[in-house]
Design a protein around this motif. Structure first.
Motif, PDB file in Angstrom:
ATOM      1  N   GLU A   1     -43.611  -5.729 -24.141  1.00 56.44           N
ATOM      2  CA  GLU A   1     -43.391  -7.139 -24.494  1.00 56.44           C
ATOM      3  C   GLU A   1     -44.419  -7.636 -25.506  1.00 56.44           C
ATOM      4  O   GLU A   1     -44.077  -8.329 -26.469  1.00 56.44           O
ATOM      5  CB  GLU A   1     -43.404  -8.007 -23.230  1.00 56.44           C
ATOM      6  N   LEU A   2     -45.684  -7.287 -25.293  1.00 57.12           N
ATOM      7  CA  LEU A   2     -46.743  -7.750 -26.199  1.00 57.12           C
ATOM      8  C   LEU A   2     -46.476  -7.297 -27.629  1.00 57.12           C
ATOM      9  O   LEU A   2     -46.600  -8.067 -28.580  1.00 57.12           O
ATOM     10  CB  LEU A   2     -48.116  -7.228 -25.736  1.00 57.12           C
ATOM     11  N   LEU A   3     -46.111  -6.032 -27.777  1.00 57.31           N
ATOM     12  CA  LEU A   3     -45.899  -5.479 -29.115  1.00 57.31           C
ATOM     13  C   LEU A   3     -44.498  -5.772 -29.653  1.00 57.31           C
ATOM     14  O   LEU A   3     -44.210  -5.501 -30.807  1.00 57.31           O
ATOM     15  CB  LEU A   3     -46.141  -3.960 -29.108  1.00 57.31           C
ATOM     16  N   ASN A   4     -43.642  -6.330 -28.764  1.00 56.51           N
ATOM     17  CA  ASN A   4     -42.265  -6.656 -29.169  1.00 56.51           C
ATOM     18  C   ASN A   4     -41.661  -5.449 -29.901  1.00 56.51           C
ATOM     19  O   ASN A   4     -41.255  -5.522 -31.071  1.00 56.51           O
ATOM     20  CB  ASN A   4     -42.275  -7.890 -30.066  1.00 56.51           C
ATOM     21  N   ILE A   5     -41.658  -4.332 -29.189  1.00 57.58           N
ATOM     22  CA  ILE A   5     -41.449  -3.011 -29.797  1.00 57.58           C
ATOM     23  C   ILE A   5     -40.235  -2.927 -30.732  1.00 57.58           C
ATOM     24  O   ILE A   5     -40.349  -2.476 -31.870  1.00 57.58           O
ATOM     25  CB  ILE A   5     -41.358  -1.915 -28.701  1.00 57.58           C
ATOM     26  N   GLN A   6     -39.069  -3.361 -30.265  1.00 57.49           N
ATOM     27  CA  GLN A   6     -37.876  -3.122 -31.097  1.00 57.49           C
ATOM     28  C   GLN A   6     -37.808  -4.033 -32.323  1.00 57.49           C
ATOM     29  O   GLN A   6     -37.090  -3.735 -33.269  1.00 57.49           O
ATOM     30  CB  GLN A   6     -36.617  -3.216 -30.254  1.00 57.49           C
ATOM     31  N   LYS A   7     -38.605  -5.117 -32.310  1.00 60.85           N
ATOM     32  CA  LYS A   7     -38.675  -5.952 -33.521  1.00 60.85           C
ATOM     33  C   LYS A   7     -39.679  -5.335 -34.500  1.00 60.85           C
ATOM     34  O   LYS A   7     -39.452  -5.259 -35.690  1.00 60.85           O
ATOM     35  CB  LYS A   7     -39.110  -7.368 -33.134  1.00 60.85           C
ATOM     36  N   ARG A   8     -40.781  -4.845 -33.935  1.00 58.40           N
ATOM     37  CA  ARG A   8     -41.820  -4.259 -34.781  1.00 58.40           C
ATOM     38  C   ARG A   8     -41.400  -2.894 -35.335  1.00 58.40           C
ATOM     39  O   ARG A   8     -41.758  -2.525 -36.441  1.00 58.40           O
ATOM     40  CB  ARG A   8     -43.111  -4.124 -33.953  1.00 58.40           C
ATOM     41  N   TYR A   9     -40.681  -2.148 -34.513  1.00 62.93           N
ATOM     42  CA  TYR A   9     -40.211  -0.812 -34.935  1.00 62.93           C
ATOM     43  C   TYR A   9     -38.688  -0.772 -34.783  1.00 62.93           C
ATOM     44  O   TYR A   9     -38.175  -0.186 -33.832  1.00 62.93           O
ATOM     45  CB  TYR A   9     -40.847   0.275 -34.058  1.00 62.93           C
ATOM     46  N   PRO A  10     -37.963  -1.384 -35.721  1.00 61.78           N
ATOM     47  CA  PRO A  10     -36.503  -1.474 -35.564  1.00 61.78           C
ATOM     48  C   PRO A  10     -35.853  -0.089 -35.531  1.00 61.78           C
ATOM     49  O   PRO A  10     -36.192   0.775 -36.330  1.00 61.78           O
ATOM     50  CB  PRO A  10     -36.046  -2.254 -36.807  1.00 61.78           C
ATOM     51  N   PRO A  11     -34.918   0.121 -34.604  1.00 60.88           N
ATOM     52  CA  PRO A  11     -34.226   1.411 -34.551  1.00 60.88           C
ATOM     53  C   PRO A  11     -33.269   1.576 -35.727  1.00 60.88           C
ATOM     54  O   PRO A  11     -32.682   0.599 -36.186  1.00 60.88           O
ATOM     55  CB  PRO A  11     -33.446   1.339 -33.229  1.00 60.88           C
ATOM     56  N   VAL A  12     -33.111   2.790 -36.192  1.00 63.25           N
ATOM     57  CA  VAL A  12     -32.181   3.088 -37.288  1.00 63.25           C
ATOM     58  C   VAL A  12     -30.753   3.067 -36.747  1.00 63.25           C
ATOM     59  O   VAL A  12     -29.853   2.496 -37.335  1.00 63.25           O
ATOM     60  CB  VAL A  12     -32.495   4.485 -37.893  1.00 63.25           C
ATOM     61  N   ASP A  13     -30.588   3.708 -35.594  1.00 57.91           N
ATOM     62  CA  ASP A  13     -29.270   3.834 -34.983  1.00 57.91           C
ATOM     63  C   ASP A  13     -29.228   2.910 -33.760  1.00 57.91           C
ATOM     64  O   ASP A  13     -29.772   3.227 -32.704  1.00 57.91           O
ATOM     65  CB  ASP A  13     -29.068   5.306 -34.588  1.00 57.91           C
ATOM     66  N   LYS A  14     -28.557   1.781 -33.935  1.00 59.16           N
ATOM     67  CA  LYS A  14     -28.526   0.756 -32.862  1.00 59.16           C
ATOM     68  C   LYS A  14     -27.888   1.309 -31.585  1.00 59.16           C
ATOM     69  O   LYS A  14     -28.306   1.006 -30.474  1.00 59.16           O
ATOM     70  CB  LYS A  14     -27.740  -0.483 -33.323  1.00 59.16           C
ATOM     71  N   GLU A  15     -26.867   2.116 -31.786  1.00 54.92           N
ATOM     72  CA  GLU A  15     -26.145   2.681 -30.635  1.00 54.92           C
ATOM     73  C   GLU A  15     -27.089   3.559 -29.803  1.00 54.92           C
ATOM     74  O   GLU A  15     -27.120   3.495 -28.578  1.00 54.92           O
ATOM     75  CB  GLU A  15     -24.959   3.504 -31.160  1.00 54.92           C
ATOM     76  N   MET A  16     -27.852   4.378 -30.527  1.00 53.12           N
ATOM     77  CA  MET A  16     -28.790   5.294 -29.875  1.00 53.12           C
ATOM     78  C   MET A  16     -29.880   4.530 -29.115  1.00 53.12           C
ATOM     79  O   MET A  16     -30.373   4.973 -28.083  1.00 53.12           O
ATOM     80  CB  MET A  16     -29.438   6.134 -30.973  1.00 53.12           C
TER      81      MET A  16
END
Length: 389
Positions: A175-190
């Motif tokens: 939560e602190l690093l807001n991971i998926q915003k900071r490191y957006p995934p290339v493949d959303k499905e994955m």
């Protein structure tokens, strides 16, 4: 037991920001997508040249000359070359052991990545994906990697220990690093279904891994567990007699302190280091030997702008375009944060600096002012990092 060492980051586990040239000609932000965007020949040539040049025998001589006694070597889950399209790197680790033994250094093998990600960050091998813990087959695969590492190096004189997994992201860090915003995934499905690692899962994983590798290790070797960025939750863990030589690894960065509200001044850092880093390490040292396996001199003050927890031009931020301080002023800031942090690690059982070197051109590339402090070689050369020989 006190250890003073440095991480050989970005050698066998890639991080784009530490060596952007390796990723040229691709849009890949992490090691998972790099071989999927290059032809097999180009990928293999790039990786082989990188591994043979990035760390060599000479670097072990240098590290020894600084008065350090150990290196922490991040390795990927595909170290044994059994996960297409990646290339294994166990031969490089073999060489590192020969160099370490020749020059009187010890090695902490750190399993730095897991298939499908254990933290969702670039250093976990795949951005925005954190599903390893949900896949029993991949959990089992990681156990077999640890077993093979223990079998291969468990009796080597150069082995200091094996770290079971690097930086599993528990809820707080996720939560602190807001991971998926900071490191957006290339493949959303994955990335669907990605979630932080639970405390229950990681505890069971550590207990199982201990049972599986301990028998292959000489008695003087350590088994290292990472705190998941929650240093004080481990007091009741592995209290039984059978658990020997277990070390607790915590990663403490001033940039994360800044995210927790630490004031961006030398005095602010000092207060935070004393009240948090030092206090918590001292407290937990009663339960385990505690090492700070990753830390550095990097801070927003020396960069001249609020980096929002160490975010860079790669995260779409501008960065400073001119230095805010003279070399003398910068040196004062860095020496101060070096002293205060080293005093905190003294309360525990030692440290490993992140990292040994950086191939980011912080002069010619816009927005990288202040990032040279991640490079221990530069810190030593500039007199920012006092060596205690």
């Amino acid at each position: 037991m006190k250890v003073k060492g440095v991480n050989l980051g970005n050698w066998l586990v890639l991080e784009k920001w530490m060596n952007p040239a390796l990723f040229e000609g691709t849009t890949a932000e992490d090691e998972y997508w790099l071989p999927r965007q290059l032809s097999k020949e180009v990928y293999e040539a790039r990786i082989k040249i990188h591994r043979s040049e990035y760390i060599t025998e000479r670097d072990f001589v240098t590290i020894k000359s600084w008065g350090l006694d150990a290196v922490r070597i991040p390795v990927p889950y595909f170290i044994f070359g059994d996960r297409e399209p990646f290339i294994g790197c166990v031969e490089e680790l073999d060489k590192a052991f020969n160099w370490a033994e020749k020059y009187g250094l010890k090695i902490l093998i750190d399993l730095h990545t897991a298939p499908e990600g254990q933290n969702g960050s670039d250093n976990g091998g795949i951005c925005g994906v954190c599903k390893w813990a949900q896949n029993p087959e991949e959990v089992e695969f990681v156990h077999t990697v640890l077993e093979r590492l223990a079998q291969r190096y468990g009796h080597r004189e150069g082995l200091w220990g094996i770290e079971l997994i690097n930086e599993p992201a528990l809820q707080g860090a996720w939560e602190l690093l807001n991971i998926q915003k900071r490191y957006p995934p290339v493949d959303k499905e994955m990335a669907k279904g990605s979630a932080p690692i639970t405390v229950e899962f990681i505890r069971k994983f550590y207990l199982d891994a201990y049972d599986r590798i301990e028998k292959y290790l000489d008695e003087d070797k350590y088994i290292v567990i990472h705190d998941g960025f929650e240093l004080t939750i481990w007091k009741d863990f592995m209290r039984e007699e059978k658990y020997k030589n277990v070390v607790l690894d915590t990663h403490q960065y001033l940039m994360m302190a800044e995210m927790m509200g630490c004031e961006q001044t030398v005095e602010g850092y000092e207060k935070y280091v004393k009240e948090h880093f030092m206090k918590e390490i001292e407290e937990m040292q009663q339960y385990f030997p505690v090492i700070c396996g990753e830390w550095c001199l990097f801070n927003s003050l020396a960069c001249g702008w609020d980096t929002k927890g160490g975010q860079t031009v790669l995260n779409g931020l501008e960065g400073a375009s001119v230095e805010s301080y003279s070399p003398e002023q910068k040196k004062e800031i860095y020496q101060a944060v070096a002293r205060m942090q080293k005093a905190a690690w003294e309360k525990g059982s030692g440290y490993f600096y992140w990292s040994y070197k950086l191939l980011t051109d912080t002069v010619n590339t816009e927005g990288w002012i202040g990032w040279d402090s991640w490079d221990l070689g530069r810190c030593v050369d500039f007199g920012w990092f006092p060596l205690d020989k």
